[in-house]
Design an enzyme around this catalytic site. Sequence first.
Site, PDB file in Angstrom:
ATOM      1  N   ARG A  83      -4.298   7.018   8.725  1.00 54.36           N
ATOM      2  CA  ARG A  83      -4.013   6.576   7.352  1.00 54.36           C
ATOM      3  C   ARG A  83      -2.709   5.772   7.311  1.00 54.36           C
ATOM      4  O   ARG A  83      -2.715   4.559   7.129  1.00 54.36           O
ATOM      5  CB  ARG A  83      -3.943   7.803   6.424  1.00 54.36           C
ATOM      6  CG  ARG A  83      -3.994   7.482   4.948  1.00 54.36           C
ATOM      7  CD  ARG A  83      -2.678   7.063   4.363  1.00 54.36           C
ATOM      8  NE  ARG A  83      -1.632   8.072   4.500  1.00 54.36           N
ATOM      9  CZ  ARG A  83      -0.343   7.830   4.244  1.00 54.36           C
ATOM     10  NH1 ARG A  83       0.053   6.646   3.857  1.00 54.36           N
ATOM     11  NH2 ARG A  83       0.566   8.778   4.401  1.00 54.36           N
ATOM     12  N   CYS A 120       5.153   1.651   5.201  1.00 49.43           N
ATOM     13  CA  CYS A 120       4.583   1.367   3.896  1.00 49.43           C
ATOM     14  C   CYS A 120       4.579  -0.141   3.683  1.00 49.43           C
ATOM     15  O   CYS A 120       5.635  -0.763   3.706  1.00 49.43           O
ATOM     16  CB  CYS A 120       5.402   2.048   2.809  1.00 49.43           C
ATOM     17  SG  CYS A 120       4.874   1.577   1.161  1.00 49.43           S
TER      18      CYS A 120
HETATM   19 ZN    ZN Z   1       4.599   7.237   5.422  1.00 50.35          ZN
END
Ligand code: ZN
Length: 324
Positions: free
Chosen positions: A15, A241
Amino acid sequence: MKTGHDVAIIEVGPRDGLQNVTAFVETAQKVSLIRRLAASGLKEIQAGAFVSPRSIPQFRDMNEVIAGIIALPKVRFSVLVPNLQGAREAVKSGIEKLIFFFSLSESHNLNNVHQTKEASLKGLEVIRRNFSTETPIELCVALATVFGCPFEGYMTTDHILKDIHKIANMGVKEISLCDTVGFANPRLVEEITAACLKDFPEVTFAVHFHNTRGLGLANALRAYDVGIRRFDAAVGGLGGCPFAPGASGNIATEDLVFMFNEMGIPTGIDLDSLLNVSGYLKEILPGVILSSAVYQAGLPQAQISGPKCGAPGGNPPFPTHRDW
Ligand code: ZN
Protein backbone atom coordinates in the site's frame (compact mmCIF):
# COMPACT_ATOMS: atom_id res chain seq x y z
CA MET A 1 0.81 -9.54 24.59
CA LYS A 2 -2.29 -11.23 23.27
CA THR A 3 -0.40 -12.90 20.42
CA GLY A 4 2.41 -15.36 20.87
CA HIS A 5 4.90 -12.86 19.55
CA ASP A 6 6.21 -9.93 21.42
CA VAL A 7 5.74 -7.47 18.57
CA ALA A 8 3.43 -7.34 15.58
CA ILE A 9 4.89 -5.99 12.36
CA ILE A 10 2.36 -4.79 9.83
CA GLU A 11 3.62 -4.85 6.28
CA VAL A 12 2.53 -1.71 4.42
CA GLY A 13 4.73 -2.02 1.31
CA PRO A 14 1.93 -3.12 -1.07
CA ARG A 15 0.00 0.00 0.00
CA ASP A 16 2.34 2.76 1.20
CA GLY A 17 5.12 1.54 -1.10
CA LEU A 18 3.27 0.94 -4.34
CA GLN A 19 1.09 4.06 -4.06
CA ASN A 20 4.25 6.03 -4.70
CA VAL A 21 5.36 4.01 -7.72
CA THR A 22 4.19 5.66 -10.93
CA ALA A 23 4.67 2.68 -13.26
CA PHE A 24 1.76 0.26 -12.99
CA VAL A 25 2.75 -2.98 -11.25
CA GLU A 26 0.93 -5.88 -12.90
CA THR A 27 -1.82 -7.50 -10.86
CA ALA A 28 -0.11 -10.90 -10.88
CA GLN A 29 3.07 -9.29 -9.53
CA LYS A 30 1.19 -7.54 -6.73
CA VAL A 31 -0.48 -10.82 -5.79
CA SER A 32 2.84 -12.65 -5.89
CA LEU A 33 4.51 -9.96 -3.75
CA ILE A 34 1.81 -10.18 -1.10
CA ARG A 35 1.85 -14.00 -1.10
CA ARG A 36 5.63 -14.01 -0.65
CA LEU A 37 5.34 -11.51 2.23
CA ALA A 38 2.77 -13.75 3.90
CA ALA A 39 5.02 -16.79 3.39
CA SER A 40 7.83 -15.03 5.25
CA GLY A 41 5.65 -14.97 8.36
CA LEU A 42 3.97 -11.56 8.20
CA LYS A 43 0.56 -11.93 9.80
CA GLU A 44 -0.93 -8.61 8.80
CA ILE A 45 -0.54 -6.93 5.43
CA GLN A 46 -1.99 -3.71 4.04
CA ALA A 47 -2.91 -4.85 0.56
CA GLY A 48 -3.68 -1.46 -0.98
CA ALA A 49 -6.36 1.22 -0.92
CA PHE A 50 -9.86 1.58 -2.29
CA VAL A 51 -9.47 5.12 -3.59
CA SER A 52 -10.42 6.85 -6.81
CA PRO A 53 -8.35 5.40 -9.68
CA ARG A 54 -7.89 8.99 -10.84
CA SER A 55 -6.04 9.95 -7.68
CA ILE A 56 -3.93 6.75 -7.41
CA PRO A 57 -4.09 4.71 -10.66
CA GLN A 58 -1.80 2.06 -9.12
CA PHE A 59 -4.80 0.73 -7.16
CA ARG A 60 -7.24 0.44 -10.04
CA ASP A 61 -6.99 -3.37 -9.85
CA MET A 62 -7.73 -3.72 -6.13
CA ASN A 63 -10.61 -6.16 -6.62
CA GLU A 64 -8.43 -8.53 -8.63
CA VAL A 65 -5.56 -8.22 -6.14
CA ILE A 66 -7.84 -9.03 -3.21
CA ALA A 67 -9.32 -11.98 -5.08
CA GLY A 68 -5.80 -13.37 -5.49
CA ILE A 69 -4.90 -13.22 -1.79
CA ILE A 70 -8.04 -13.30 0.32
CA ALA A 71 -8.07 -17.08 0.77
CA LEU A 72 -4.56 -17.15 2.28
CA PRO A 73 -4.86 -18.61 5.77
CA LYS A 74 -3.52 -17.02 8.96
CA VAL A 75 -3.05 -13.55 7.45
CA ARG A 76 -5.12 -10.50 8.22
CA PHE A 77 -5.46 -8.21 5.20
CA SER A 78 -6.46 -4.59 5.45
CA VAL A 79 -6.96 -1.74 3.02
CA LEU A 80 -7.09 2.01 3.35
CA VAL A 81 -10.42 3.69 2.63
CA PRO A 82 -11.04 7.45 2.45
CA ASN A 83 -14.86 7.36 2.46
CA LEU A 84 -18.03 5.24 2.58
CA GLN A 85 -17.82 4.36 -1.10
CA GLY A 86 -14.30 2.98 -0.65
CA ALA A 87 -15.39 1.12 2.47
CA ARG A 88 -18.32 -0.50 0.64
CA GLU A 89 -16.11 -1.61 -2.24
CA ALA A 90 -13.54 -2.99 0.18
CA VAL A 91 -16.11 -5.01 2.12
CA LYS A 92 -17.58 -6.33 -1.14
CA SER A 93 -14.11 -7.58 -2.10
CA GLY A 94 -13.99 -9.72 1.06
CA ILE A 95 -11.69 -7.51 3.15
CA GLU A 96 -12.51 -7.54 6.86
CA LYS A 97 -10.30 -4.76 8.12
CA LEU A 98 -10.76 -1.19 6.99
CA ILE A 99 -8.35 1.60 7.77
CA PHE A 100 -9.86 5.04 7.53
CA PHE A 101 -7.19 7.67 7.08
CA PHE A 102 -7.07 11.37 7.67
CA SER A 103 -4.61 13.94 8.97
CA LEU A 104 -4.31 15.59 12.32
CA SER A 105 -3.33 18.80 10.56
CA GLU A 106 -6.07 20.59 8.67
CA SER A 107 -3.88 21.70 5.77
CA HIS A 108 -2.41 18.24 5.14
CA ASN A 109 -5.91 16.76 5.22
CA LEU A 110 -7.06 19.28 2.61
CA ASN A 111 -4.07 18.43 0.41
CA ASN A 112 -4.27 14.69 0.90
CA VAL A 113 -7.97 13.82 0.94
CA HIS A 114 -9.39 17.16 -0.25
CA GLN A 115 -11.72 17.75 2.65
CA THR A 116 -11.71 19.41 6.06
CA LYS A 117 -10.93 17.42 9.16
CA GLU A 118 -14.50 17.89 10.32
CA ALA A 119 -15.72 16.30 7.09
CA SER A 120 -13.29 13.40 7.59
CA LEU A 121 -14.55 12.82 11.13
CA LYS A 122 -18.12 12.82 9.83
CA GLY A 123 -17.06 10.33 7.15
CA LEU A 124 -15.57 8.08 9.82
CA GLU A 125 -18.82 8.21 11.79
CA VAL A 126 -20.84 7.31 8.68
CA ILE A 127 -18.61 4.31 7.97
CA ARG A 128 -18.78 3.20 11.58
CA ARG A 129 -22.58 3.36 11.56
CA ASN A 130 -22.78 1.43 8.31
CA PHE A 131 -20.52 -1.39 9.40
CA SER A 132 -20.96 -1.58 13.16
CA THR A 133 -23.55 -4.32 12.85
CA GLU A 134 -21.43 -6.41 10.50
CA THR A 135 -19.31 -8.08 13.13
CA PRO A 136 -16.39 -9.33 11.05
CA ILE A 137 -15.58 -5.81 9.87
CA GLU A 138 -12.87 -4.15 11.88
CA LEU A 139 -12.56 -0.37 11.56
CA CYS A 140 -9.25 1.29 12.41
CA VAL A 141 -7.86 4.78 11.91
CA ALA A 142 -4.53 5.83 10.46
CA LEU A 143 -3.90 9.32 11.75
CA ALA A 144 -1.40 11.17 9.56
CA THR A 145 1.00 14.00 10.55
CA VAL A 146 0.80 13.16 14.29
CA PHE A 147 4.53 13.86 14.67
CA GLY A 148 4.57 16.91 12.41
CA CYS A 149 3.10 18.38 9.25
CA PRO A 150 4.97 19.76 6.22
CA PHE A 151 2.66 22.80 6.24
CA GLU A 152 1.94 23.41 9.94
CA GLY A 153 5.00 22.01 11.72
CA TYR A 154 4.74 20.14 15.02
CA MET A 155 1.40 19.37 16.65
CA THR A 156 0.91 19.88 20.39
CA THR A 157 0.23 16.81 22.50
CA ASP A 158 -3.04 18.44 23.64
CA HIS A 159 -4.16 18.77 20.04
CA ILE A 160 -3.27 15.13 19.37
CA LEU A 161 -5.10 13.84 22.46
CA LYS A 162 -8.21 15.91 21.67
CA ASP A 163 -8.51 14.40 18.20
CA ILE A 164 -7.83 10.89 19.45
CA HIS A 165 -10.55 11.43 22.02
CA LYS A 166 -13.03 12.13 19.19
CA ILE A 167 -11.96 8.98 17.35
CA ALA A 168 -12.01 6.78 20.45
CA ASN A 169 -15.47 8.13 21.34
CA MET A 170 -16.77 6.62 18.12
CA GLY A 171 -15.73 3.21 19.37
CA VAL A 172 -12.59 2.86 17.24
CA LYS A 173 -10.31 0.41 19.02
CA GLU A 174 -7.13 0.72 16.96
CA ILE A 175 -5.29 3.85 15.90
CA SER A 176 -2.05 4.12 13.98
CA LEU A 177 0.03 7.18 14.86
CA CYS A 178 1.74 8.15 11.62
CA ASP A 179 4.92 10.15 11.10
CA THR A 180 3.91 10.93 7.54
CA VAL A 181 6.91 13.08 6.65
CA GLY A 182 9.63 11.87 8.99
CA PHE A 183 9.58 14.67 11.56
CA ALA A 184 9.63 12.43 14.65
CA ASN A 185 12.52 12.01 17.05
CA PRO A 186 12.77 9.55 19.95
CA ARG A 187 11.96 12.15 22.61
CA LEU A 188 8.86 13.32 20.77
CA VAL A 189 7.83 9.70 20.21
CA GLU A 190 8.16 9.02 23.92
CA GLU A 191 6.06 12.05 24.85
CA ILE A 192 3.25 11.35 22.40
CA THR A 193 3.03 7.56 22.71
CA ALA A 194 3.22 7.65 26.51
CA ALA A 195 0.39 10.21 26.64
CA CYS A 196 -1.74 8.13 24.24
CA LEU A 197 -1.21 4.88 26.15
CA LYS A 198 -1.99 6.59 29.46
CA ASP A 199 -5.14 8.40 28.32
CA PHE A 200 -6.63 5.65 26.14
CA PRO A 201 -5.98 2.24 27.70
CA GLU A 202 -8.92 0.83 25.72
CA VAL A 203 -7.26 1.68 22.37
CA THR A 204 -4.50 -0.35 20.70
CA PHE A 205 -1.93 1.99 19.21
CA ALA A 206 0.39 1.27 16.32
CA VAL A 207 3.18 3.51 15.05
CA HIS A 208 4.04 4.27 11.46
CA PHE A 209 7.44 5.87 10.95
CA HIS A 210 9.09 7.14 7.82
CA ASN A 211 12.86 7.09 7.73
CA THR A 212 13.14 10.42 5.93
CA ARG A 213 15.91 11.70 8.18
CA GLY A 214 17.34 8.43 9.38
CA LEU A 215 15.54 8.25 12.73
CA GLY A 216 13.00 5.57 11.85
CA LEU A 217 14.50 2.69 13.84
CA ALA A 218 15.44 4.91 16.78
CA ASN A 219 11.84 6.09 16.92
CA ALA A 220 10.50 2.54 16.70
CA LEU A 221 12.76 1.41 19.52
CA ARG A 222 11.67 4.31 21.72
CA ALA A 223 8.03 3.48 21.03
CA TYR A 224 8.73 -0.14 21.95
CA ASP A 225 10.35 0.92 25.23
CA VAL A 226 7.30 3.03 26.06
CA GLY A 227 4.99 0.05 25.45
CA ILE A 228 3.90 0.14 21.80
CA ARG A 229 3.77 -3.35 20.27
CA ARG A 230 2.47 -2.74 16.73
CA PHE A 231 4.76 -1.34 14.05
CA ASP A 232 4.15 -0.55 10.40
CA ALA A 233 7.04 -1.18 8.01
CA ALA A 234 7.52 -1.59 4.26
CA VAL A 235 9.67 -4.21 2.58
CA GLY A 236 12.71 -2.63 0.95
CA GLY A 237 11.97 0.65 2.74
CA LEU A 238 9.56 1.60 -0.03
CA GLY A 239 7.03 4.28 0.55
CA GLY A 240 6.19 7.88 0.90
CA CYS A 241 3.22 10.11 0.60
CA PRO A 242 2.80 11.42 -2.96
CA PHE A 243 1.05 14.52 -1.60
CA ALA A 244 3.53 15.47 1.12
CA PRO A 245 6.63 17.35 -0.02
CA GLY A 246 9.75 15.73 1.41
CA ALA A 247 8.15 12.43 2.46
CA SER A 248 10.26 9.38 1.73
CA GLY A 249 10.38 5.68 2.56
CA ASN A 250 8.97 3.81 5.50
CA ILE A 251 11.14 1.92 7.94
CA ALA A 252 12.31 -1.14 6.00
CA THR A 253 10.66 -4.31 7.29
CA GLU A 254 13.98 -6.16 6.93
CA ASP A 255 15.74 -3.62 9.19
CA LEU A 256 13.01 -3.64 11.83
CA VAL A 257 12.90 -7.45 11.93
CA PHE A 258 16.69 -7.56 12.13
CA MET A 259 16.73 -5.11 15.04
CA PHE A 260 14.12 -7.01 17.04
CA ASN A 261 15.69 -10.39 16.21
CA GLU A 262 19.11 -9.21 17.36
CA MET A 263 17.56 -7.95 20.59
CA GLY A 264 15.89 -11.30 21.21
CA ILE A 265 12.39 -9.91 20.69
CA PRO A 266 10.37 -12.39 18.61
CA THR A 267 8.64 -11.15 15.47
CA GLY A 268 7.54 -14.46 13.96
CA ILE A 269 9.11 -13.39 10.65
CA ASP A 270 11.79 -15.36 8.84
CA LEU A 271 14.42 -12.84 7.79
CA ASP A 272 15.96 -15.02 5.09
CA SER A 273 12.60 -15.43 3.35
CA LEU A 274 11.93 -11.74 3.75
CA LEU A 275 15.25 -10.89 2.08
CA ASN A 276 14.21 -13.08 -0.84
CA VAL A 277 11.05 -10.96 -1.11
CA SER A 278 13.30 -7.89 -1.31
CA GLY A 279 15.05 -9.61 -4.23
CA TYR A 280 11.68 -10.16 -5.92
CA LEU A 281 10.87 -6.49 -5.39
CA LYS A 282 14.01 -5.59 -7.37
CA GLU A 283 12.74 -7.80 -10.20
CA ILE A 284 9.32 -6.18 -10.42
CA LEU A 285 10.53 -2.63 -9.77
CA PRO A 286 13.66 -2.39 -11.90
CA GLY A 287 15.65 0.76 -11.21
CA VAL A 288 14.21 1.28 -7.76
CA ILE A 289 16.90 1.49 -5.09
CA LEU A 290 15.83 -0.34 -1.95
CA SER A 291 16.76 1.65 1.12
CA SER A 292 16.85 -1.33 3.50
CA ALA A 293 20.29 -1.35 5.14
CA VAL A 294 20.05 -5.08 5.87
CA TYR A 295 19.18 -5.81 2.24
CA GLN A 296 22.12 -3.72 1.06
CA ALA A 297 24.65 -5.21 3.48
CA GLY A 298 23.36 -8.78 3.75
CA LEU A 299 23.26 -10.63 7.05
CA PRO A 300 26.37 -10.71 9.23
CA GLN A 301 28.48 -13.84 8.68
CA ALA A 302 28.11 -14.75 12.35
CA GLN A 303 24.38 -14.85 11.97
CA ILE A 304 24.45 -16.87 8.78
CA SER A 305 26.47 -19.68 10.39
CA GLY A 306 25.50 -19.03 13.99
CA PRO A 307 22.76 -20.53 16.07
CA LYS A 308 20.25 -17.70 15.66
CA CYS A 309 19.24 -18.46 12.10
CA GLY A 310 20.87 -21.88 11.77
CA ALA A 311 18.19 -24.39 10.88
CA PRO A 312 18.59 -27.75 12.58
CA GLY A 313 20.81 -29.94 10.46
CA GLY A 314 23.00 -27.35 8.82
CA ASN A 315 23.80 -23.78 8.01
CA PRO A 316 21.53 -21.93 5.64
CA PRO A 317 23.19 -20.94 2.36
CA PHE A 318 24.68 -17.50 1.99
CA PRO A 319 21.82 -15.19 1.02
CA THR A 320 21.40 -14.89 -2.71
CA HIS A 321 19.57 -11.59 -2.65
CA ARG A 322 22.71 -9.45 -3.08
CA ASP A 323 23.45 -7.87 -6.42
CA TRP A 324 27.07 -8.82 -6.81
ZN1 ZN B 1 3.29 6.28 5.30
